[in-house]
Design an enzyme around this catalytic site. Structure first.
Site, PDB file in Angstrom:
ATOM      1  N   GLY A 139      -6.086   1.104   4.696  1.00 50.32           N
ATOM      2  CA  GLY A 139      -5.036   0.671   5.606  1.00 50.32           C
ATOM      3  C   GLY A 139      -5.589  -0.138   6.756  1.00 50.32           C
ATOM      4  O   GLY A 139      -5.009  -1.158   7.154  1.00 50.32           O
TER       5      GLY A 139
ATOM      6  N   GLU B   4       8.876   0.764  11.809  1.00 47.26           N
ATOM      7  CA  GLU B   4       9.998   1.704  11.771  1.00 47.26           C
ATOM      8  C   GLU B   4       9.378   3.082  11.849  1.00 47.26           C
ATOM      9  O   GLU B   4       8.736   3.541  10.912  1.00 47.26           O
ATOM     10  CB  GLU B   4      10.817   1.504  10.498  1.00 47.26           C
TER      11      GLU B   4
ATOM     12  N   GLU C 170       9.059  14.872  16.831  1.00 49.00           N
ATOM     13  CA  GLU C 170       9.624  14.815  15.489  1.00 49.00           C
ATOM     14  C   GLU C 170       8.946  15.863  14.607  1.00 49.00           C
ATOM     15  O   GLU C 170       7.739  15.826  14.397  1.00 49.00           O
ATOM     16  CB  GLU C 170       9.437  13.422  14.890  1.00 49.00           C
TER      17      GLU C 170
ATOM     18  N   LYS D  15       0.862  -1.179   0.000  1.00 50.57           N
ATOM     19  CA  LYS D  15       0.000   0.000   0.000  1.00 50.57           C
ATOM     20  C   LYS D  15       0.899   1.229   0.000  1.00 50.57           C
ATOM     21  O   LYS D  15       1.628   1.500   0.957  1.00 50.57           O
ATOM     22  CB  LYS D  15      -0.924   0.029   1.211  1.00 50.57           C
TER      23      LYS D  15
ATOM     24  N   CYS E 206      13.570  10.139   9.027  1.00 48.97           N
ATOM     25  CA  CYS E 206      13.396   9.775  10.434  1.00 48.97           C
ATOM     26  C   CYS E 206      14.720   9.630  11.174  1.00 48.97           C
ATOM     27  O   CYS E 206      14.782   9.813  12.385  1.00 48.97           O
ATOM     28  CB  CYS E 206      12.582   8.487  10.541  1.00 48.97           C
TER      29      CYS E 206
ATOM     30  N   PRO F 214      -5.746   7.124   2.910  1.00 47.25           N
ATOM     31  CA  PRO F 214      -5.180   5.826   3.292  1.00 47.25           C
ATOM     32  C   PRO F 214      -5.863   5.131   4.457  1.00 47.25           C
ATOM     33  O   PRO F 214      -5.644   3.938   4.681  1.00 47.25           O
ATOM     34  CB  PRO F 214      -3.745   6.186   3.679  1.00 47.25           C
TER      35      PRO F 214
END
Length: 487
Positions: free
Chosen positions: A221, A259, A391, A182, A292, A217
């Site tokens: 998903g 991840e 982040e 996907k 990342c 998504p």
């Protein structure tokens, strides 16, 4: 650009149900590049069913030599399509052409990395003999077998889409799994072109590899993660979404590889060569900070902060951006306007919390098109500020002063994340000793670079679960079975 707009389901390149499409935008120009299929739940259902059937009824999972042959075909086809892929990836990610070549992870390098799997697959020990033991009055010969885990849901992000598509799909296919990929909505062509190449230039059987693209998504998903026919989810993306995937996958107790985010620290020890080590801070501009593993916290000795500020003001002046065709620039735009506003909101948060903007801090006035944000450096940052904790995923660097080596280690480890980092020292043994105390999955010493097909990549803490690439990444897609035979 010779892009592929269709889905790949059960070996066929097909339009989405009802012919639905959505536009693929170039973040450097804000223009529509073309269209791509906007899949419906029926399309996802068909893709999952095809992957399940291919795993259960074909010899894909057990025919190691055939898989190796198919992956050789795939590698050759990707190499022959390199120029088209580079143009498409640069256009849909906004990455300058230079980092789509040999100097970056967007295209050439991840394709070359397939050679690692091709070289190691023929010698992989699928079975090992534990010998004979005697227990509970009987003798037993024991074998340990490695088997494909089954149907894999590969869910990829938009920052380095081809790299991560291949990092998930190549080892999964090599292990004997079937895959539903996907794609990230913002970078669909990096997946659909992979689907076209598999369908038209390899002997990979129908249903073994499927590609789904969709503008929204969430619904598809959730279908993919929750479906009991899916045996494993391999996801790269934000920690927030990763938590939801992990919770949803728990209903069927399927394996998850995650991840996730990072807030990595670049530690400049007091005996480091500051002229060299501070140049590494420019990496926060690579692909506009959309990585990342990028080091977004710069830890420096407090008594040398003025020197650090002077060097950074000079070094960040080296960064040029705004030319998508450039072979030398490392920075492009953010992926979309939503992401740009998110980054700008973090910059405002830093100001409100009392951090000082050393340079940057807004939208470049000379660029009227494209989702650009100026390279931004904050100083007088404390590790409890939001900009030091969360982040940002943009070209924003937080400079944090420390008192001594122990304080630097404490600050580096004081994070919910643990993905990467760097240490600089004039004494390699000292740097290595500090690196071993940092709670991260990867770390560079004195300018080293962990990135490679044989090096496992992943994080501690809320940066994820499991490893991608290397032997460890391959074995994520395997189950272990122990067989005992009465002697």
């Amino acid at each position: 650009m010779n892009a592929e707009a269709r889905l790949l389901i059960d070996g066929e390149l097909v339009e989405a149900t009802g012919g639905a499409t959505y536009p693929n935008l170039n973040p450097a120009t804000e223009e529509v590049l073309g269209q791509v299929a906007d899949a419906a739940p029926q399309d996802m259902e068909q893709a999952i069913a095809a992957a399940r059937r291919a795993f259960d009824t074909s010899d894909w999972s057990t025919n190691h030599a055939f898989r190796h042959e198919c992956l050789q075909q795939l590698k050759a086809a990707l190499v022959s399509s390199m120029d088209v892929l580079k143009q498409q990836i640069a256009a849909e990610t906004g990455a300058p052409l230079g980092i789509c070549g040999q100097s970056g992870p967007q295209c050439e390098l991840p394709i070359a990395f397939i050679d690692y799997t091709l070289a190691s697959l023929p010698d992989y020990p699928w079975s090992r003999d534990l010998g004979v033991n005697e227990i509970m009055g009987g003798k037993n010969k024991r074998l340990v077998e490695k088997e494909a885990i089954g149907v894999v849901a590969a869910i990829s992000p938009w920052n380095v889409p081809l790299q991560i598509n291949l990092a998930k799909c190549i080892p999964a296919l090599a292990a004997g799994c079937t895959v539903v990929l996907k794609a990230a909505p913002d970078t669909p062509w990096s997946a659909t072109m992979l689907g076209r190449i598999v369908a038209e230039q390899t002997d990979i059987p129908a249903g073994v590899f499927n590609v789904i693209t969709a503008q929204d998504p969430a619904e598809l998903g959730d279908m993919l993660v929750a479906d009991p026919r899916v045996d494993m989810v391999s996801f790269t993306g934000s920690t927030a979404v990763g938590k939801r995937i992990m919770a949803r996958a728990s209903d069927t107790v399927k394996k998850v590889f995650l991840e996730l985010g990072g807030k990595s620290a670049n530690i400049i020890l007091d005996d480091a060569d500051f002229d060299t080590s501070l140049l590494s801070a420019l990496a926060v501009c690579f692909h506009a900070g959309q990585g990342c593993a990028l080091n977004t916290r710069l830890l420096v000795p407090g008594h040398r902060q003025q020197q650090v500020e002077e060097r950074l003001q000079t070094y960040f002046g080296f960064i040029s951006y705004g030319d998508p065709s450039s072979e030398s620039e490392i920075m492009g735009p953010l992926i979309n306007e939503r992401q740009r506003q998110r980054v700008l909101s973090y910059i405002e948060s830093g100001r409100q919390e009392g951090a000082r903007v050393l340079l940057g801090g807004g939208i470049p006035p000379t660029l009227k098109k494209g989702y650009y944000v100026e390279p931004t450096v904050f100083v007088d940052v404390t590790n409890d500020m939001v900009i030091a904790r969360e982040e940002i995923f943009g070209p924003v660097l937080c400079v944090i002063a420390y008192d001594d080596e122990e304080d630097a280690i404490r600050i580096a480890n004081d994070s919910e994340f643990g993905l990467s980092g760097s240490v600089w020292s004039g004494n390699e043994e000292r740097a290595l000793a500090v690196a071993r105390r940092i709670r991260t999955g990867t770390i560079n010493v004195n300018g080293g670079n962990f990135y490679g097909p044989d090096a496992p990549f992943g994080g501690y803490k809320q940066s994820g679960i499991g490893r991608e690439m290397g032997r460890e990444g391959f074995e994520e897609y395997l189950e272990t079975k122990t067989i005992a035979i009465a002697v």
